[in-house]
Design an enzyme around this catalytic site. Structure first.
Site, short mmCIF file in Angstrom:
data_model
loop_
_atom_site.label_atom_id
_atom_site.label_comp_id
_atom_site.label_asym_id
_atom_site.label_seq_id
_atom_site.Cartn_x
_atom_site.Cartn_y
_atom_site.Cartn_z
N ASP A 88 29.57 47.50 36.46
CA ASP A 88 30.42 46.50 35.83
C ASP A 88 31.24 47.12 34.70
OD1 ASP A 88 31.59 44.19 34.94
OD2 ASP A 88 29.77 43.34 34.07
N ASP A 287 38.24 44.63 36.19
CA ASP A 287 36.82 44.30 36.11
C ASP A 287 36.14 44.46 37.46
OD1 ASP A 287 34.34 43.34 35.42
OD2 ASP A 287 34.95 41.25 35.31
#
Length: 488
Positions: A88, A287
């Site tokens: 992430d 992201d």
């Protein structure tokens, strides 16, 4: 906000061994360590994105595509405890559930595939405090301890890594956050100082030269991609990297936000403009923690109209005929000068079958697929995996820059170069001249970062969505098909 899953993605599990890669040129004494990962079964990627949309935030690792979720395998503790963590770029903490957490002890044993951490089983474990607290907008999260222990990334050991252990958790999946340290949970929730997360700790330990890494997700059908800590692979992208400044939030670098200046839908010589403004550019977050891409509602609606997708209010997602994955159109994203073209087959996602085993179809029997663009609903605009697969991205946390190039899908060779120290340290990268900027507002939310305050497992609130078609899920409305500007 959670929505009951109506789809199941059945994916095979692949385990690949670890190996080391030597750097090419520049620094023969340095090494990039390759960590193989495994392909995961993903129950529902829509729920996964919803879960991670908050209210109101060289070491080489090979990634496996878990049906649009990307994981890395690492080990924690002595002896090693194997974990599979969701990579992430939008958050900053590594955390995992304890084997004694309520979700891991449940009858379905959901933590078996991803692994858990047992502090009592590690001789190198050190307790720090009981201040670990991370929660998401749907009320899910984890509560427990901050600890340190030895991590193993491929064949390299990283001693003293700080991470969170969720003793009270309702999330089966751990996270490897590699964002800015200021976005760590203990900073946001408790006002404490930052700590060296994984990228910086690798620098502190002399494993890499600079706190920077490159991400290559590869295409939707590929089982593996890679993340190179402290390096780039020039064989995994076309042309040269172009470097853009990261945008600040209230004067502080907190997330990987850059300025997007236009979006076009292209097919051959035809082009439909969906957004264009250099003077009023759009701030977007890169992201990897978000499976889909989320754009302002009006722009998402315009894209749906152009490609013939139908938006469903119940699932808060758009659906499109699966045949569109064979369409030659591309969605082109421009960032002042670099352009990343996303082919339609990277945006049309086959979800398999419904829970009862029946095929997903429109009312006329046309096979239906998920479309990889959604409305941001007033939250942060996010370029998630449906965009990132088409881009080779270098995240430079030291110089606060992002370098982009069009990806080279399924590259068959490697040329790995280290990222050095100082400015202009990314190999094969050129700074964009007069890059556009954009205003970043603190309102809204993003995928993957913890809430800044409040109690764990709080109440979720819904956000606004795109214009609805008001069709029942399972009987997905047919695509509009009319009004297309392109010969799709």
């Amino acid at each position: 906000m959670r929505v009951t899953s109506l789809f199941t993605i059945a994916l095979s599990v692949l385990f690949v061994a670890t190996e080391a890669i030597q750097l090419a040129e520049r620094d023969e004494s340095a090494a990039v360590v390759a960590l193989k990962t495994e392909r995961k079964r993903t129950a529902n990627l829509l729920d996964r994105d919803r879960l991670r949309r908050r209210a109101s935030q060289p070491v080489a690792v090979t990634l496996d595509n878990g049906g649009t979720l990307y994981y890395v395998n690492i080990s924690l503790g002595t002896p090693y405890q194997s974990l599979s963590l969701h990579i992430d770029t939008g958050s900053s903490d590594l955390w995992t559930s304890a084997s004694t957490s309520q979700i891991c002890k449940s009858r379905s044993r959901p933590c078996q595939d991803t692994g858990t951490y047992n502090a009592n089983a590690s001789s190198t474990y050190k307790y720090l405090n009981s201040g670990f607290n991370i929660s998401y907008v749907d009320g899910s999260g984890a509560l427990g301890d901050y600890v340190t222990d030895t991590a193993r990334i491929g064949n390299v050991e990283v001693p003293g890594l700080q991470f969170g252990v969720g003793y009270s958790s309702n999330l089966a999946e751990g996270i490897l956050g590699v964002g800015y340290e200021i976005n760590e949970a203990q900073v946001n929730r408790q006002g404490q100082k930052t700590y060296s997360n994984l990228p910086q700790l690798m620098v502190d330990g002399g494993l890499i030269q600079s706190s920077a890494y490159s991400l290559w997700l590869n295409d939707l059908e590929a089982s593996q991609g890679s993340i190179l800590f402290g390096g780039v692979d020039t064989d995994q992208f076309h042309g040269e990297l172009q470097t853009l400044p990261v945008l600040t939030t209230n004067g502080v670098y907190t997330e990987f936000l850059i300025a997007l200046t236009s979006i076009n839908l292209s097919n051959g010589g035809k082009k439909a403009s969906l957004f264009s403004s250099r003077n009023n550019a759009m701030a977007v977050l890169l992201d990897s923690g978000s499976s889909l891409t989320y754009l302002p509602d009006t722009i998402a609606d315009a894209i749906f109209t152009q490609v013939g997708a139908s938006y469903d209010t119940k699932s808060q997602a758009a659906y499109i005929p699966c045949s569109m994955m064979n369409n030659a159109s591309t969605l082109d994203f421009t960032f002042t000068s670099p352009v990343i073209s996303v082919p339609m087959n990277e945006l049309v996602i086959d979800l398999g079958s419904a829970e009862d085993g029946s095929p997903l179809t429109f009312p006329d029997g046309t096979p239906a697929c998920l479309f990889g663009i959604g409305p941001s609903g007033g939250s942060t605009n996010i370029l998630g995996d449906t965009f990132l697969r088409s881009a080779y991205v270098v995240y430079d946390l030291v110089n606060n820059e992002i370098s982009l190039a069009q990806t080279n899908f399924n590259a068959t060779s490697n040329n790995v170069l280290p990222i050095s120290t100082g400015t202009r340290s990314v190999p094969s990268a050129t700074a964009v001249a007069n890059p556009a900027s954009a205003v970043v507002t603190a309102a809204g939310g993003r995928a993957g970062s913890p809430t800044g305050s409040g109690t764990i497992f709080g109440t979720a609130t819904a956000t606004a969505g795109a214009t609805a078609t008001n069709v029942p899920l399972g009987l997905i409305a047919g695509a509009a098909g009319a009004g297309l500007l392109l010969a799709l």
